[in-house]
Design a protein around this motif. Structure first.
Motif, PDB file in Angstrom:
ATOM      1  N   UNK A  46       0.821  -1.199   0.000  1.00 22.80           N
ATOM      2  CA  UNK A  46       0.000   0.000   0.000  1.00 22.80           C
ATOM      3  C   UNK A  46       0.849   1.239   0.000  1.00 22.80           C
ATOM      4  N   UNK A  47       0.195   2.374  -0.223  1.00 18.53           N
ATOM      5  CA  UNK A  47       0.931   3.644  -0.282  1.00 18.53           C
ATOM      6  C   UNK A  47       1.263   4.196   1.094  1.00 18.53           C
ATOM      7  N   UNK A  48       0.753   3.557   2.140  1.00 17.02           N
ATOM      8  CA  UNK A  48       1.114   3.916   3.508  1.00 17.02           C
ATOM      9  C   UNK A  48       1.189   2.641   4.335  1.00 17.02           C
ATOM     10  N   UNK A  49       1.772   2.751   5.527  1.00 21.92           N
ATOM     11  CA  UNK A  49       1.909   1.565   6.376  1.00 21.92           C
ATOM     12  C   UNK A  49       0.548   1.039   6.825  1.00 21.92           C
ATOM     13  N   UNK A  50      -0.392   1.928   7.114  1.00 21.07           N
ATOM     14  CA  UNK A  50      -1.718   1.496   7.552  1.00 21.07           C
ATOM     15  C   UNK A  50      -2.452   0.746   6.451  1.00 21.07           C
ATOM     16  N   UNK A  51      -2.368   1.284   5.244  1.00 22.82           N
ATOM     17  CA  UNK A  51      -3.038   0.612   4.120  1.00 22.82           C
ATOM     18  C   UNK A  51      -2.376  -0.729   3.834  1.00 22.82           C
ATOM     19  N   UNK A  52      -1.044  -0.777   3.874  1.00 18.36           N
ATOM     20  CA  UNK A  52      -0.333  -2.038   3.635  1.00 18.36           C
ATOM     21  C   UNK A  52      -0.688  -3.073   4.709  1.00 18.36           C
ATOM     22  N   UNK A  53      -0.855  -2.603   5.947  1.00 15.11           N
ATOM     23  CA  UNK A  53      -1.242  -3.506   7.036  1.00 15.11           C
ATOM     24  C   UNK A  53      -2.630  -4.089   6.792  1.00 15.11           C
ATOM     25  N   UNK A  54      -3.568  -3.228   6.377  1.00 15.24           N
ATOM     26  CA  UNK A  54      -4.923  -3.699   6.090  1.00 15.24           C
ATOM     27  C   UNK A  54      -4.945  -4.668   4.916  1.00 15.24           C
ATOM     28  N   UNK A  55      -4.168  -4.369   3.863  1.00 11.38           N
ATOM     29  CA  UNK A  55      -4.114  -5.257   2.702  1.00 11.38           C
ATOM     30  C   UNK A  55      -3.510  -6.606   3.064  1.00 11.38           C
ATOM     31  N   UNK A  56      -2.518  -6.606   3.950  1.00 13.36           N
ATOM     32  CA  UNK A  56      -1.930  -7.871   4.392  1.00 13.36           C
ATOM     33  C   UNK A  56      -2.951  -8.708   5.149  1.00 13.36           C
ATOM     34  N   UNK A  57      -3.774  -8.053   5.978  1.00  7.05           N
ATOM     35  CA  UNK A  57      -4.827  -8.767   6.700  1.00  7.05           C
ATOM     36  C   UNK A  57      -5.864  -9.335   5.738  1.00  7.05           C
ATOM     37  N   UNK A  58      -6.217  -8.558   4.706  1.00  8.66           N
ATOM     38  CA  UNK A  58      -7.171  -9.047   3.707  1.00  8.66           C
ATOM     39  C   UNK A  58      -6.614 -10.258   2.960  1.00  8.66           C
ATOM     40  N   UNK A  59      -5.327 -10.212   2.620  1.00  7.38           N
ATOM     41  CA  UNK A  59      -4.711 -11.353   1.931  1.00  7.38           C
ATOM     42  C   UNK A  59      -4.704 -12.581   2.830  1.00  7.38           C
ATOM     43  N   UNK A  60      -4.513 -12.375   4.143  1.00  8.03           N
ATOM     44  CA  UNK A  60      -4.544 -13.509   5.071  1.00  8.03           C
ATOM     45  C   UNK A  60      -5.940 -14.128   5.129  1.00  8.03           C
TER      46      UNK A  60
END
Length: 343
Positions: free
Chosen positions: A278-292
């Motif tokens: 993601x373009x920020x750490x928060x968005x990347x964290x959320x996307x990682x959770x979605x992928x999980x």
């Protein structure tokens, strides 16, 4: 030699004259055509688009032949009275009664509208769709099943299917072009008419072939948007007796620019689960959770293609069995329970 040259020149002259006459148009033709086109565009803008004429206004219109062709085009056998009732909207009957009353004729028409068939067909379609989704998506929570079901039974999806099988030219209704609700009601009535004519099994296959196939090319994960993917992931790991998810920055690029990208991985008990960007750490964290969550539910981007047609032959009995047996809700979802339910 001279005669041959003269003859050749004459033939060439004749050919040129023929071509010039064929392509010649008076100087007023082009401006006139442009004016006609301009007026046509203005008229279409005023009326909201090009005027559409119902097939019944054509001289060669034959409703009996159209009904026969419709059944054969779908490859299904319908009872004639049931099919005609499924294609008759109550607005058409009301309009015909009013027309007959205005001219002083008996307005008692022996027509059956599609209200009852539409309600019955809608219930059957919903049941058939749920059975297919639960048989194919065995490891997803019931909330995702409901989201896919709502997408397939939405008015826009059913209207698209109804138009592509040619219902617009066969429906008897007061409004034309037909409204979305009219398309949807007639399509549901067609399902009920098919079940009455050829049996519920044929109606189930009909829904699978025409409605469920609208999932093809769709990202099913986009149909269900959980509010808190990080919290949902933590809840699943807690129910399974595992440690809370731990998010770590794996790599990053362009952090000081407007094109920054961060890659975050999610771990539990020091075991890697998935990663997201993601373009920020928060968005990347959320996307990682979605992928999980995708990994848990087996709905990754690399999932197998959905089975259709002959591929469903061996699981039709399973589909029928699961029509009234919902998947686990998300609040109770545990991989062990899912696996035991599948097997």
């Amino acid at each position: 030699m001279v005669l041959d040259t003269v003859a050749y020149c004459r033939r060439l002259t004749v050919a040129v004259n023929v071509i010039s006459k064929r392509n010649f148009k008076a100087h007023w033709v082009a401006p006139t055509l442009r004016e006609f086109k301009r007026r046509k565009v203005i008229e279409e803008d005023r009326s909201g688009g090009p005027k559409i004429f119902h097939r019944s206004t054509f001289l060669e219109w034959n409703y009996d032949a159209e009904i026969f062709a419709f059944s054969n085009r779908l490859g299904e056998k319908f009872d004639d009275s049931s099919l005609r009732a499924a294609l008759t909207h109550k607005s058409y009957i009301e309009r015909e009664k009013a027309r007959l009353s205005d001219i002083g004729l008996d307005s008692n028409l022996h027509f059956q509208d599609n209200e009852a068939l539409s309600q019955k067909g809608g219930e059957m379609m919903s049941k058939f769709i749920n059975g297919y989704l639960r048989a194919v998506f065995t490891q997803v929570p019931e909330e995702l099943i409901s989201a896919m079901h709502d997408f397939l039974t939405s008015n826009s999806t059913l209207e698209t299917v109804a138009k592509h099988i040619g219902l617009g030219d066969l429906m008897l209704c007061a409004d034309f072009p037909c409204k979305t609700e009219t398309y949807v009601k007639s399509f549901k009535a067609i399902i009920a008419a098919l079940a009455e004519s050829s049996g519920e099994e044929r109606a189930r296959i009909f829904v699978q072939d025409l409605v469920v196939t609208q999932l093809y090319g769709q990202d099913v994960n986009e149909l269900w948007n959980p509010v808190d993917p990080v919290g949902n992931l933590a809840a699943i790991l807690k129910r399974e007796g595992k440690a809370e998810p731990e998010f770590r920055l794996i790599r990053q690029a362009g952090s000081n620019s407007i094109l920054a990208v961060y890659y975050v991985g999610v771990y539990s008990d020091k075991h890697f689960i998935s990663e997201g960007a993601g373009e920020s750490l928060e968005i990347a964290k959320e996307m990682a959770a979605r992928e999980a969550l995708k990994k848990f539910f087996h709905t990754e981007d690399s999932m197998r293609a959905l089975p259709f047609g002959r591929q469903l032959k061996n699981i039709q009995s399973k589909i029928e069995q699961l029509e009234n047996q919902p998947n686990l809700p998300f609040s109770e979802w545990i991989s062990e329970k899912v696996m035991s339910a599948v097997h």
